[in-house]
Design an enzyme around this catalytic site. Structure first.
Site, short mmCIF file in Angstrom:
data_model
loop_
_atom_site.label_atom_id
_atom_site.label_comp_id
_atom_site.label_asym_id
_atom_site.label_seq_id
_atom_site.Cartn_x
_atom_site.Cartn_y
_atom_site.Cartn_z
N ARG A 228 -5.96 -3.56 -4.68
CA ARG A 228 -7.29 -3.15 -5.23
C ARG A 228 -7.84 -4.03 -5.74
O ARG A 228 -7.24 -4.93 -6.50
CB ARG A 228 -7.03 -1.85 -6.21
CG ARG A 228 -6.88 -0.54 -5.61
CD ARG A 228 -8.14 -0.05 -4.98
NE ARG A 228 -7.96 1.26 -4.27
CZ ARG A 228 -7.38 1.63 -3.05
NH1 ARG A 228 -7.52 0.69 -2.19
NH2 ARG A 228 -7.43 2.86 -2.54
N HIS A 276 -13.24 -4.49 2.80
CA HIS A 276 -12.43 -3.38 2.53
C HIS A 276 -12.07 -2.58 3.69
O HIS A 276 -12.32 -1.38 3.83
CB HIS A 276 -12.75 -2.27 1.53
CG HIS A 276 -11.74 -1.58 0.81
ND1 HIS A 276 -11.74 -1.00 -0.41
CD2 HIS A 276 -10.48 -1.05 1.29
CE1 HIS A 276 -10.74 -0.11 -0.83
NE2 HIS A 276 -9.79 -0.05 0.56
P1 NAP Z 1 3.19 2.92 -2.20
O1 NAP Z 1 4.12 3.25 -0.81
O2 NAP Z 1 3.21 3.61 -3.28
O3 NAP Z 1 3.84 1.55 -2.78
C1 NAP Z 1 3.64 0.95 -4.03
C2 NAP Z 1 4.64 -0.06 -3.94
O4 NAP Z 1 4.00 -0.96 -5.19
C3 NAP Z 1 5.87 0.36 -4.69
O5 NAP Z 1 6.93 -0.51 -3.99
C4 NAP Z 1 5.85 0.38 -6.04
O6 NAP Z 1 7.25 0.13 -6.42
C5 NAP Z 1 5.12 -0.96 -6.13
N1 NAP Z 1 4.79 -1.07 -7.72
C6 NAP Z 1 3.76 0.16 -8.33
N2 NAP Z 1 3.45 -0.36 -9.53
C7 NAP Z 1 4.12 -1.43 -9.77
C8 NAP Z 1 4.39 -2.46 -10.98
N3 NAP Z 1 3.85 -2.12 -12.08
N4 NAP Z 1 5.08 -3.57 -10.64
C9 NAP Z 1 5.72 -3.75 -9.40
N5 NAP Z 1 5.48 -3.01 -8.40
C10 NAP Z 1 4.68 -1.88 -8.75
O7 NAP Z 1 1.84 2.57 -1.57
P2 NAP Z 1 1.30 1.93 -0.13
O8 NAP Z 1 1.15 3.15 0.80
O9 NAP Z 1 2.26 0.95 0.14
O10 NAP Z 1 -0.05 1.47 -0.46
C11 NAP Z 1 0.00 0.35 -1.48
C12 NAP Z 1 -1.80 0.24 -1.91
O11 NAP Z 1 -2.37 -0.64 -0.91
C13 NAP Z 1 -2.45 1.45 -2.00
O12 NAP Z 1 -2.34 2.03 -3.52
C14 NAP Z 1 -3.85 0.95 -2.09
O13 NAP Z 1 -4.36 0.68 -3.45
C15 NAP Z 1 -3.70 -0.21 -1.04
N6 NAP Z 1 -4.38 0.01 0.01
C16 NAP Z 1 -5.31 -1.06 0.77
C17 NAP Z 1 -5.97 -0.59 1.83
C18 NAP Z 1 -7.05 -1.50 2.30
O14 NAP Z 1 -7.59 -1.34 3.42
N7 NAP Z 1 -7.29 -2.72 1.64
C19 NAP Z 1 -5.45 0.41 2.50
C20 NAP Z 1 -4.49 1.08 2.07
C21 NAP Z 1 -3.97 1.15 0.98
P3 NAP Z 1 8.37 0.92 -6.42
O15 NAP Z 1 8.74 0.97 -5.11
O16 NAP Z 1 9.36 0.44 -7.31
O17 NAP Z 1 7.84 2.33 -6.60
C1 GLV Z 2 -7.73 2.22 1.36
O1 GLV Z 2 -7.82 1.27 0.72
C2 GLV Z 2 -6.61 3.12 0.88
O2 GLV Z 2 -6.16 3.32 -0.13
O3 GLV Z 2 -6.11 3.91 1.92
#
Ligand code: NAP
Ligand code: GLV
Length: 313
Positions: A228, A276
């Site tokens: 983000r 994005h």
């Molecule tokens: P997820 O499965 O919830 O994984 C989040 C990861 O972040 C986990 O490993 C978590 O640690 C770690 N984390 C959270 N808070 C932290 C902190 N304070 N310090 C260190 N590590 C921390 O999420 P995801 O599905 O992989 O998605 C991640 C993010 O990608 C989304 O929240 C979104 O913002 C972004 N995203 C962007 C796009 C785009 O098109 N640009 C698309 C989809 C998602 P733990 O494993 O210890 O819980």
């Molecule tokens: C995109 O940014 C998502 O959160 O899936």
């Protein structure tokens, strides 16, 4: 049968959603979110991106909120969102595959300095240069080891990069050097030639990519920002790129989206900007995920990918 409302993209795309949901589960009664023929009392489920403030709270019999994306900050920023209900983050293999593709493309772009070739092409200049490193000589550090971080790590390894990761809680993942928590953040950064941010937006993750973090990375490191916009301090990034502390960045997410036309990020010679688009899974994958979750919910089974207010993601 409780109805399902969809707010994800423009109304003209709703027939495509309806088709995907029909394939996923023909028994679901799916409508566009602003369909006036739907009584709010009949709505049991919503799949949303950026719901208008107060709208979710106006649905009295809502049972589950599905985020149309992996992040949920676009929902929780509404102070009246129904916190007592399960809020489900979008997941799935296609989302991880697409993010992995974007991250591999970005890492290779930084490795090969493709931004400079694009500028050379626009100026009709033959900017010949030798490539300094190949992937096995570089380490990519991934901030966030969730669905997308681990998926990206696997794909980066397959291309030949060394990969390390950092998360909130300690992890034991095969073939991945892992670090956890604030105490190990600097050690994680110090060995990462390219840093990928795949964290959720929380109070703890805001502004983590700042001048202090850049100073902890090897000189000339690269940044890939796909979590983000709030993770990155844009002015610190520009300063680090201008003084050589960093060598390049690929930015897909921004503090304010769409990125303002007069932002200095657009024209910076060491920054690639994308709007994005890193990972948007197919409508069918989202519909399948939501339909399967609704089925589980109806059967009294636990839902996966549920937002936890205590940790903020
Ligand atoms: P997820 O499965 O919830 O994984 C989040 C990861 O972040 C986990 O490993 C978590 O640690 C770690 N984390 C959270 N808070 C932290 C902190 N304070 N310090 C260190 N590590 C921390 O999420 P995801 O599905 O992989 O998605 C991640 C993010 O990608 C989304 O929240 C979104 O913002 C972004 N995203 C962007 C796009 C785009 O098109 N640009 C698309 C989809 C998602 P733990 O494993 O210890 O819980
Ligand atoms: C995109 O940014 C998502 O959160 O899936």
């Amino acid at each position: 049968m409780m109805k399902v409302l969809i707010k994800s993209g423009p109304e003209e795309n709703f027939p495509l959603w309806a088709e995907c949901f029909k394939k996923a589960d023909p028994s679901l009664d799916v409508h566009f979110w602003s369909d006036k023929s739907v009584d709010p009392a009949d709505v049991g489920y919503v799949m949303v991106w950026e719901p208008p403030q107060g709208w979710l709270a106006s649905l009295p019999n809502l049972e589950v909120v599905f985020s149309s994306g992996a992040g949920v900050d676009h929902i929780t920023k509404d102070p009246s969102w129904p916190e007592a209900l399960p809020l489900v983050r979008m997941g799935g293999a296609d989302m991880a595959q697409r993010m992995g593709e974007f991250v591999v493309w970005s890492a290779l772009s930084l490795l090969r300095d493709t931004r400079d070739f694009a500028l050379g092409q626009a100026a009709h200049e033959w900017r010949y240069k030798e490539v300094e490193h190949s992937a096995p000589q570089r380490t990519v550090g991934i901030m966030g080891l969730g669905n997308l971080g681990v998926g990206s790590a696997r794909m980066l390894s397959a291309v030949g990069f060394n990969v390390r990761g950092w998360s909130r809680t300690a992890k034991d993942i095969e073939d991945l050097e892992t670090f956890a928590g604030p105490a190990e953040f600097e050690a994680f950064l110090s060995g990462a030639d390219i840093v990928v941010c795949l964290l959720p937006a929380t109070a703890e993750t805001k502004g983590l990519l700042d001048a202090t973090a850049f100073a902890a990375m090897p000189r000339g490191a690269g940044i890939i920002s796909v979590g983000r916009g709030q993770h990155l301090v844009e002015s610190d990034l520009i300063a680090a790129l201008d003084n050589g502390g960093l060598s390049g960045a690929v930015l897909d997410v921004f503090d304010k989206e769409p990125l303002a036309g007069d932002s200095p990020l657009w024209d910076h010679p060491r920054i690639i900007v994308t709007p994005h688009i890193a990972s948007t899974p197919s409508r069918q994958e989202k519909a399948d995920f939501v339909a399967a979750s609704i089925e589980r919910h109806k059967n009294g089974q636990a839902l996966s990918n549920v937002f936890e207010a205590g940790r903020g993601y």
